[in-house]
Motif scaffolding. Structure first.
Motif, PDB file in Angstrom:
ATOM      1  N   PHE A 211      10.258   4.665  -0.647  1.00 50.50           N
ATOM      2  CA  PHE A 211      10.274   4.845   0.892  1.00 50.50           C
ATOM      3  C   PHE A 211       9.865   3.490   1.347  1.00 50.50           C
ATOM      4  O   PHE A 211       9.188   2.868   0.968  1.00 50.50           O
ATOM      5  CB  PHE A 211       9.188   5.901   1.248  1.00 50.50           C
ATOM      6  CG  PHE A 211       9.320   7.305   0.494  1.00 50.50           C
ATOM      7  CD1 PHE A 211       9.012   7.560  -0.692  1.00 50.50           C
ATOM      8  CD2 PHE A 211      10.355   8.051   1.241  1.00 50.50           C
ATOM      9  CE1 PHE A 211       9.133   8.720  -1.198  1.00 50.50           C
ATOM     10  CE2 PHE A 211      10.362   9.521   0.739  1.00 50.50           C
ATOM     11  CZ  PHE A 211       9.857   9.761  -0.529  1.00 50.50           C
TER      12      PHE A 211
ATOM     13  N   TYR B 282       8.414   1.869   5.240  1.00 43.69           N
ATOM     14  CA  TYR B 282       7.781   2.332   6.330  1.00 43.69           C
ATOM     15  C   TYR B 282       7.667   0.943   7.327  1.00 43.69           C
ATOM     16  O   TYR B 282       7.341  -0.020   6.602  1.00 43.69           O
ATOM     17  CB  TYR B 282       6.452   3.063   6.285  1.00 43.69           C
ATOM     18  CG  TYR B 282       6.695   4.483   5.706  1.00 43.69           C
ATOM     19  CD1 TYR B 282       6.671   4.786   4.168  1.00 43.69           C
ATOM     20  CD2 TYR B 282       6.544   5.642   6.366  1.00 43.69           C
ATOM     21  CE1 TYR B 282       6.687   6.128   3.874  1.00 43.69           C
ATOM     22  CE2 TYR B 282       6.421   6.769   5.875  1.00 43.69           C
ATOM     23  CZ  TYR B 282       6.483   6.970   4.756  1.00 43.69           C
ATOM     24  OH  TYR B 282       6.544   8.511   4.262  1.00 43.69           O
TER      25      TYR B 282
ATOM     26  N   LEU C 154       5.762  -1.478   4.777  1.00 43.25           N
ATOM     27  CA  LEU C 154       5.236  -0.732   3.470  1.00 43.25           C
ATOM     28  C   LEU C 154       6.220  -0.187   2.418  1.00 43.25           C
ATOM     29  O   LEU C 154       6.892   0.676   3.127  1.00 43.25           O
ATOM     30  CB  LEU C 154       4.341   0.363   3.961  1.00 43.25           C
ATOM     31  CG  LEU C 154       3.213  -0.400   5.015  1.00 43.25           C
ATOM     32  CD1 LEU C 154       2.404   0.887   5.467  1.00 43.25           C
ATOM     33  CD2 LEU C 154       2.210  -1.276   4.356  1.00 43.25           C
TER      34      LEU C 154
ATOM     35  N   ARG D  41       7.037   7.534  -4.973  1.00 41.13           N
ATOM     36  CA  ARG D  41       6.438   8.743  -5.714  1.00 41.13           C
ATOM     37  C   ARG D  41       6.846   8.879  -7.132  1.00 41.13           C
ATOM     38  O   ARG D  41       8.108   8.799  -7.639  1.00 41.13           O
ATOM     39  CB  ARG D  41       6.943  10.079  -4.620  1.00 41.13           C
ATOM     40  CG  ARG D  41       6.645  11.135  -5.244  1.00 41.13           C
ATOM     41  CD  ARG D  41       7.077  12.379  -4.243  1.00 41.13           C
ATOM     42  NE  ARG D  41       8.401  12.512  -4.729  1.00 41.13           N
ATOM     43  CZ  ARG D  41       8.929  13.560  -5.728  1.00 41.13           C
ATOM     44  NH1 ARG D  41       7.963  14.071  -6.458  1.00 41.13           N
ATOM     45  NH2 ARG D  41      10.118  13.650  -5.698  1.00 41.13           N
TER      46      ARG D  41
ATOM     47  N   LEU E  82       2.520   9.665  -2.839  1.00 45.60           N
ATOM     48  CA  LEU E  82       2.952   8.413  -2.656  1.00 45.60           C
ATOM     49  C   LEU E  82       1.855   7.426  -3.155  1.00 45.60           C
ATOM     50  O   LEU E  82       0.957   7.282  -2.619  1.00 45.60           O
ATOM     51  CB  LEU E  82       3.520   8.262  -1.387  1.00 45.60           C
ATOM     52  CG  LEU E  82       4.627   9.187  -0.787  1.00 45.60           C
ATOM     53  CD1 LEU E  82       4.880   8.660   0.729  1.00 45.60           C
ATOM     54  CD2 LEU E  82       5.732   8.953  -1.796  1.00 45.60           C
TER      55      LEU E  82
ATOM     56  N   PHE F 249       1.234   3.392  -2.254  1.00 44.74           N
ATOM     57  CA  PHE F 249       1.778   2.476  -1.291  1.00 44.74           C
ATOM     58  C   PHE F 249       1.450   0.901  -1.678  1.00 44.74           C
ATOM     59  O   PHE F 249       0.426   0.646  -2.343  1.00 44.74           O
ATOM     60  CB  PHE F 249       0.798   2.534   0.131  1.00 44.74           C
ATOM     61  CG  PHE F 249       1.700   3.716   1.042  1.00 44.74           C
ATOM     62  CD1 PHE F 249       1.029   5.212   0.754  1.00 44.74           C
ATOM     63  CD2 PHE F 249       2.757   3.562   1.993  1.00 44.74           C
ATOM     64  CE1 PHE F 249       1.719   6.153   1.380  1.00 44.74           C
ATOM     65  CE2 PHE F 249       2.971   4.677   2.694  1.00 44.74           C
ATOM     66  CZ  PHE F 249       2.629   5.999   2.461  1.00 44.74           C
ATOM     67  N   GLY F 250       2.413   0.223  -1.517  1.00 41.54           N
ATOM     68  CA  GLY F 250       1.845  -1.255  -1.514  1.00 41.54           C
ATOM     69  C   GLY F 250       1.048  -1.751  -0.169  1.00 41.54           C
ATOM     70  O   GLY F 250       0.901  -1.026   0.638  1.00 41.54           O
ATOM     71  N   THR F 251       0.703  -2.999  -0.438  1.00 46.15           N
ATOM     72  CA  THR F 251       0.007  -3.461   0.677  1.00 46.15           C
ATOM     73  C   THR F 251       0.503  -4.090   1.918  1.00 46.15           C
ATOM     74  O   THR F 251       0.232  -4.486   2.910  1.00 46.15           O
ATOM     75  CB  THR F 251      -0.867  -4.548   0.187  1.00 46.15           C
ATOM     76  OG1 THR F 251      -0.248  -5.709  -0.620  1.00 46.15           O
ATOM     77  CG2 THR F 251      -1.894  -4.141  -0.818  1.00 46.15           C
TER      78      THR F 251
ATOM     79  N   TYR G 188      -5.009   9.765   4.513  1.00 50.06           N
ATOM     80  CA  TYR G 188      -5.118   8.330   3.997  1.00 50.06           C
ATOM     81  C   TYR G 188      -6.048   7.588   4.684  1.00 50.06           C
ATOM     82  O   TYR G 188      -6.336   8.123   6.159  1.00 50.06           O
ATOM     83  CB  TYR G 188      -3.619   7.526   4.076  1.00 50.06           C
ATOM     84  CG  TYR G 188      -2.713   8.446   3.354  1.00 50.06           C
ATOM     85  CD1 TYR G 188      -1.691   9.335   3.805  1.00 50.06           C
ATOM     86  CD2 TYR G 188      -2.345   7.783   2.125  1.00 50.06           C
ATOM     87  CE1 TYR G 188      -0.642   9.610   3.134  1.00 50.06           C
ATOM     88  CE2 TYR G 188      -1.265   8.480   1.131  1.00 50.06           C
ATOM     89  CZ  TYR G 188      -0.675   9.366   1.819  1.00 50.06           C
ATOM     90  OH  TYR G 188       0.748   9.629   1.051  1.00 50.06           O
TER      91      TYR G 188
ATOM     92  N   GLY H  45      -5.631  -5.293   5.532  1.00 51.69           N
ATOM     93  CA  GLY H  45      -4.982  -6.042   4.607  1.00 51.69           C
ATOM     94  C   GLY H  45      -4.869  -5.251   3.086  1.00 51.69           C
ATOM     95  O   GLY H  45      -4.415  -5.803   2.255  1.00 51.69           O
ATOM     96  N   GLN H  46      -5.430  -4.047   3.320  1.00 56.27           N
ATOM     97  CA  GLN H  46      -4.906  -3.125   2.242  1.00 56.27           C
ATOM     98  C   GLN H  46      -3.844  -2.132   2.530  1.00 56.27           C
ATOM     99  O   GLN H  46      -3.406  -1.633   3.833  1.00 56.27           O
ATOM    100  CB  GLN H  46      -6.143  -2.515   1.843  1.00 56.27           C
ATOM    101  CG  GLN H  46      -7.325  -3.414   1.429  1.00 56.27           C
ATOM    102  CD  GLN H  46      -8.449  -2.590   0.695  1.00 56.27           C
ATOM    103  OE1 GLN H  46      -8.281  -1.694   0.003  1.00 56.27           O
ATOM    104  NE2 GLN H  46      -9.653  -3.153   0.915  1.00 56.27           N
ATOM    105  N   GLY H  47      -3.223  -1.522   1.566  1.00 59.37           N
ATOM    106  CA  GLY H  47      -2.397  -0.548   1.430  1.00 59.37           C
ATOM    107  C   GLY H  47      -3.114   0.843   1.917  1.00 59.37           C
ATOM    108  O   GLY H  47      -4.198   0.872   1.890  1.00 59.37           O
ATOM    109  N   LEU H  48      -2.267   1.804   2.105  1.00 60.38           N
ATOM    110  CA  LEU H  48      -2.787   3.044   2.519  1.00 60.38           C
ATOM    111  C   LEU H  48      -3.439   3.986   0.973  1.00 60.38           C
ATOM    112  O   LEU H  48      -2.901   3.622  -0.016  1.00 60.38           O
ATOM    113  CB  LEU H  48      -1.629   4.188   2.762  1.00 60.38           C
ATOM    114  CG  LEU H  48      -1.216   3.969   4.561  1.00 60.38           C
ATOM    115  CD1 LEU H  48      -0.901   2.692   4.868  1.00 60.38           C
ATOM    116  CD2 LEU H  48      -0.412   5.215   4.793  1.00 60.38           C
TER     117      LEU H  48
ATOM    118  N   LEU I 239      -5.047   7.352  -0.448  1.00 62.58           N
ATOM    119  CA  LEU I 239      -4.951   8.712  -0.318  1.00 62.58           C
ATOM    120  C   LEU I 239      -6.248   9.454  -0.833  1.00 62.58           C
ATOM    121  O   LEU I 239      -7.088   9.195  -1.562  1.00 62.58           O
ATOM    122  CB  LEU I 239      -3.934   9.403  -1.278  1.00 62.58           C
ATOM    123  CG  LEU I 239      -4.050  10.976  -1.393  1.00 62.58           C
ATOM    124  CD1 LEU I 239      -3.242  11.317  -0.003  1.00 62.58           C
ATOM    125  CD2 LEU I 239      -3.081  11.473  -2.590  1.00 62.58           C
TER     126      LEU I 239
ATOM    127  N   GLN J 193       7.406  12.070   3.796  1.00 62.56           N
ATOM    128  CA  GLN J 193       6.285  12.043   4.537  1.00 62.56           C
ATOM    129  C   GLN J 193       6.231  11.397   6.132  1.00 62.56           C
ATOM    130  O   GLN J 193       6.927  10.337   6.075  1.00 62.56           O
ATOM    131  CB  GLN J 193       5.020  11.404   3.840  1.00 62.56           C
ATOM    132  CG  GLN J 193       4.652  12.357   2.579  1.00 62.56           C
ATOM    133  CD  GLN J 193       3.561  11.951   2.021  1.00 62.56           C
ATOM    134  OE1 GLN J 193       2.704  10.781   2.586  1.00 62.56           O
ATOM    135  NE2 GLN J 193       3.302  12.210   0.699  1.00 62.56           N
TER     136      GLN J 193
END
Lengths: 111, 115
Positions: free
Chosen positions: A34, A36, A88, A92, A99, A101-103, B35, B40-43, B45, B104
């Motif tokens: 995905f 985003y 982003l 999955r 999911l 996520f990358g930064t 989340y 500076g960081q990703g999400l 969970l 999502q």
């Protein structure tokens, strides 16, 4: 090694150019991918998803998936200043609902 | 209009207080997620729920609690045990099929500041 890696950028491109955003992932069992878009101070907005190897096009956006090389990319054609945002990548993995996520990569499109 | 709502948009609390963040969706989605995002960081969970009355810990559940009494609602409580609660909190939801979860979608987020 991070599970999902993206170059943080910023990636700067002139208006009208093609922006190329890349993402690599470590789990070979990953099934869904995905992209985003997140504007500063806002929540992420889903713009593309891809499940099969190859290309998927939607308007100015093309997602490319290469499972053998474990990378997924997003191309934005005819880039506009309004495309300036953080993109982003999310992955999955097999048999989960989660999911990873990358930064994110920050894209700047200048006039 | 169908969508995901989170309230409030901004929330300020004193250290040591519990606080509950609201998340409601009218998309008829089965699965809901929480989340947090730090600069500076990703999400990352926190918790997720695939069906009513059931939920699972995510990667950073310590100091948080959730409930899922209704399909439409998935509130998150940030307890005083959470060491660094100041962050941007995002709720998401998705349809869940028999063999896979679908895309999502995120709510607008709640920015929590604890001093």
């Amino acid at each position: 090694q991070k599970e999902v890696e993206q170059n943080s950028g910023p990636l700067s491109v002139p208006e009208g150019a093609i922006a190329s955003l890349n993402c690599t992932y470590s789990d070979r069992g990953s099934q869904s991918f995905f992209w985003y878009r997140q504007y500063s101070g806002k929540s992420p907005e889903l713009i593309m998803f891809i499940y099969s190897n190859g290309d998927k096009e939607d308007g100015r956006f093309t997602a490319q998936l290469n499972k053998a090389s474990q990378y997924v990319s997003l191309l934005i054609r005819d880039s506009q200043p309004s495309d300036s945002a953080t993109y982003l990548c999310a992955v999955r993995t097999h048999n989960t609902d989660k999911l990873i996520f990358g930064t994110g990569t920050r894209l700047q499109v200048f006039p | 209009d169908g969508g995901i709502t989170q309230s409030p948009k901004y929330l300020f609390r004193k250290e040591g207080q519990n606080v509950t963040l609201s998340c409601e969706q009218n998309l008829n989605h089965d699965a809901m997620y929480w989340y947090r995002q730090d600069p500076g960081q990703g999400l990352r969970l926190i918790y997720y729920s695939q069906i009513v009355n059931d939920f699972q810990k995510g990667d950073i559940a310590e100091g948080y609690s959730v409930s899922r009494e209704k399909k439409e609602s998935f509130p998150l409580t940030v307890t005083s045990a959470q060491k660094n609660p100041t962050a941007f909190y995002l709720c998401a939801s998705s349809i869940r099929g028999q063999f896979r979860s679908y895309e999502q979608y995120f709510g607008p987020g709640t920015r929590l500041t604890v001093t």
